[in-house]
Design an enzyme around this catalytic site. Structure first.
Site, PDB file in Angstrom:
ATOM      1  N   LYS A 124       4.429  -3.844  -2.609  1.00 49.91           N
ATOM      2  CA  LYS A 124       5.022  -5.135  -2.249  1.00 49.91           C
ATOM      3  C   LYS A 124       6.315  -4.987  -1.462  1.00 49.91           C
ATOM      4  O   LYS A 124       6.955  -3.947  -1.472  1.00 49.91           O
ATOM      5  CB  LYS A 124       5.189  -6.013  -3.488  1.00 49.91           C
ATOM      6  CG  LYS A 124       3.840  -6.627  -3.888  1.00 49.91           C
ATOM      7  CD  LYS A 124       3.905  -7.564  -5.048  1.00 49.91           C
ATOM      8  CE  LYS A 124       2.489  -8.124  -5.308  1.00 49.91           C
ATOM      9  NZ  LYS A 124       2.456  -8.950  -6.536  1.00 49.91           N
ATOM     10  N   ARG A 139      -1.808  -3.825 -11.661  1.00 48.34           N
ATOM     11  CA  ARG A 139      -2.655  -4.170 -10.514  1.00 48.34           C
ATOM     12  C   ARG A 139      -2.197  -3.310  -9.337  1.00 48.34           C
ATOM     13  O   ARG A 139      -1.069  -3.462  -8.881  1.00 48.34           O
ATOM     14  CB  ARG A 139      -2.520  -5.658 -10.201  1.00 48.34           C
ATOM     15  CG  ARG A 139      -3.386  -6.138  -9.042  1.00 48.34           C
ATOM     16  CD  ARG A 139      -3.221  -7.647  -8.834  1.00 48.34           C
ATOM     17  NE  ARG A 139      -4.020  -8.119  -7.727  1.00 48.34           N
ATOM     18  CZ  ARG A 139      -3.625  -8.090  -6.451  1.00 48.34           C
ATOM     19  NH1 ARG A 139      -2.445  -7.602  -6.136  1.00 48.34           N
ATOM     20  NH2 ARG A 139      -4.418  -8.538  -5.495  1.00 48.34           N
TER      21      ARG A 139
HETATM   22  C1  8Y4 Z   1       1.611  -5.289   0.476  1.00 50.63           C
HETATM   23  C2  8Y4 Z   1       0.644  -5.215  -0.456  1.00 50.63           C
HETATM   24  C3  8Y4 Z   1       2.351  -6.447   0.595  1.00 50.63           C
HETATM   25  C4  8Y4 Z   1       0.378  -6.271  -1.277  1.00 50.63           C
HETATM   26  C5  8Y4 Z   1       2.063  -7.521  -0.229  1.00 50.63           C
HETATM   27  C6  8Y4 Z   1       1.092  -7.448  -1.161  1.00 50.63           C
HETATM   28  C7  8Y4 Z   1      -0.598 -10.297  -7.684  1.00 50.63           C
HETATM   29  C8  8Y4 Z   1      -1.865 -10.887  -7.819  1.00 50.63           C
HETATM   30  C9  8Y4 Z   1      -1.433 -10.584  -5.715  1.00 50.63           C
HETATM   31  C10 8Y4 Z   1       0.153 -10.018  -8.856  1.00 50.63           C
HETATM   32  C11 8Y4 Z   1      -1.685 -10.928 -10.098  1.00 50.63           C
HETATM   33  C12 8Y4 Z   1      -0.007  -8.720  -2.943  1.00 50.63           C
HETATM   34  C13 8Y4 Z   1      -3.660 -11.659  -6.260  1.00 50.63           C
HETATM   35  C14 8Y4 Z   1      -0.080 -10.134  -3.356  1.00 50.63           C
HETATM   36  N1  8Y4 Z   1      -0.355 -10.103  -6.361  1.00 50.63           N
HETATM   37  N2  8Y4 Z   1      -2.408 -11.207  -9.024  1.00 50.63           N
HETATM   38  N3  8Y4 Z   1      -2.375 -11.068  -6.580  1.00 50.63           N
HETATM   39  N4  8Y4 Z   1      -0.436 -10.361 -10.051  1.00 50.63           N
HETATM   40  N5  8Y4 Z   1      -2.175 -11.235 -11.301  1.00 50.63           N
HETATM   41  N6  8Y4 Z   1       0.832  -8.550  -1.905  1.00 50.63           N
HETATM   42  O1  8Y4 Z   1       1.287  -9.535  -8.853  1.00 50.63           O
HETATM   43  O2  8Y4 Z   1      -0.635  -7.862  -3.494  1.00 50.63           O
HETATM   44  S1  8Y4 Z   1      -1.661 -10.640  -3.996  1.00 50.63           S
END
Ligand code: 8Y4
Length: 276
Positions: free
Chosen positions: A218, A254
């Site tokens: 993230k 996750r």
């Molecule tokens: C790079 C990689 C930049 C990933 C942004 C991201 C969560 C989630 C997401 C979480 C739960 C993401 C669907 C966002 N994050 N579900 N989902 N908890 N339960 N961004 O933290 O991965 S998507």
């Protein structure tokens, strides 16, 4: 109930499978579905306990996805995984209609970044008998990172998660099926994300629910290491966050990088216990 984690006395590992046009599938093309299912099976072989299938980008600025389009993206992939493996599948969606189709195809966890606030979501989840992940998000995906503000981020997130878990139980969802999640990056500054990570133990102790933590790749990691502009350069920071969260009691992680996370958890556990 889902099976115990593969890592003894370690967390469950949830592997992320995005089926959006910028990753695998653009709506069910055979080769795209095949590649997505292969990626899921690879994560399972690397030690994932759960595969989290998502067809709706929650990135800030992402366009909304029509329900039929989202179903067309995720359903063939869930069916494909189910045909080839017994691995636990979670569906990452805010939409009850998508969750229903996913459950009918074999998913047993509803991962909802909107914490079942959509009309009919609570009743549907109760009716399906699935596990539910209730995640905190301030605002909505399109605009949530504009100017996040809290009186007290830990107290605010705790109160929200308590209220949603209560609503879930009122609707007939068993306490054992409820997971709470502070929602790292969802309407949060770097300081908010750090405060919530430090508060993982308090969130668990004061609510009594299992906790899912998602920091993998993230952007807060990129805030701390500005050289990591590309998300794939954030593995070190992702592992640091994962280890911190698990030390404080997180029950599930996750993650994108299943193999590396499983290895980090094995080493962490060996050091906690003095034996591998
Ligand atoms: C790079 C990689 C930049 C990933 C942004 C991201 C969560 C989630 C997401 C979480 C739960 C993401 C669907 C966002 N994050 N579900 N989902 N908890 N339960 N961004 O933290 O991965 S998507």
């Amino acid at each position: 109930m889902i099976a115990p984690p593969k890592i003894e006395r370690g967390p469950w590992i949830m592997g992320i499978l995005n089926v959006t046009p910028d990753s695998f599938s653009d709506g069910g093309r055979h080769a795209d579905v095949r590649a997505a299912v292969d990626a899921a099976l690879r994560m399972e072989s690397e030690g994932a306990d759960v595969i989290d299938v998502g067809g709706e980008s929650t990135r800030p600025g992402a366009a909304p996805v029509p329900v039929a389009e989202e179903i067309a993206r995720v359903l063939p992939v869930i069916e494909g995984i189910r045909r080839r493996s017994g691995v636990t599948i979670s569906i990452d969606t805010m939409k009850p209609a998508v969750a229903r189709e996913a459950m009918d195809a074999g998913a047993t966890i509803w991962n909802d970044v909107n914490a079942l606030r959509e009309e009919t979501a609570l009743e549907l989840a109760a009716d399906m008998g699935c596990d539910v992940v209730l995640m905190h998000m301030q605002g909505e995906p399109r605009t949530m990172q504009a100017n996040p503000k809290y009186d007290d981020v830990v107290a605010d997130v705790m109160a929200f998660l308590r209220a949603r878990a209560h609503a879930a139980m009122q609707a007939g969802i068993a306490a054992e099926k409820i997971w709470i999640d502070p929602g790292i990056g969802f309407g949060k500054t770097l300081a908010h994300n750090l405060a919530l990570t430090r508060a993982v133990g308090a969130l668990k102790e004061e609510t009594g629910f299992k906790l899912l933590y998602g920091a993998s790749r993230k952007s807060f990691i990129g805030r701390i290491d500005p050289a990591a502009t590309d998300a794939r350069e954030r593995l070190g920071g992702s592992l640091a966050a994962a280890i911190r969260a698990v030390s404080l009691g997180a029950d599930m992680l996750r993650v994108h990088d299943v193999r590396e996370t499983v290895q980090a958890m094995r080493v962490w556990r060996a050091m906690e216990e003095g034996a591998a």
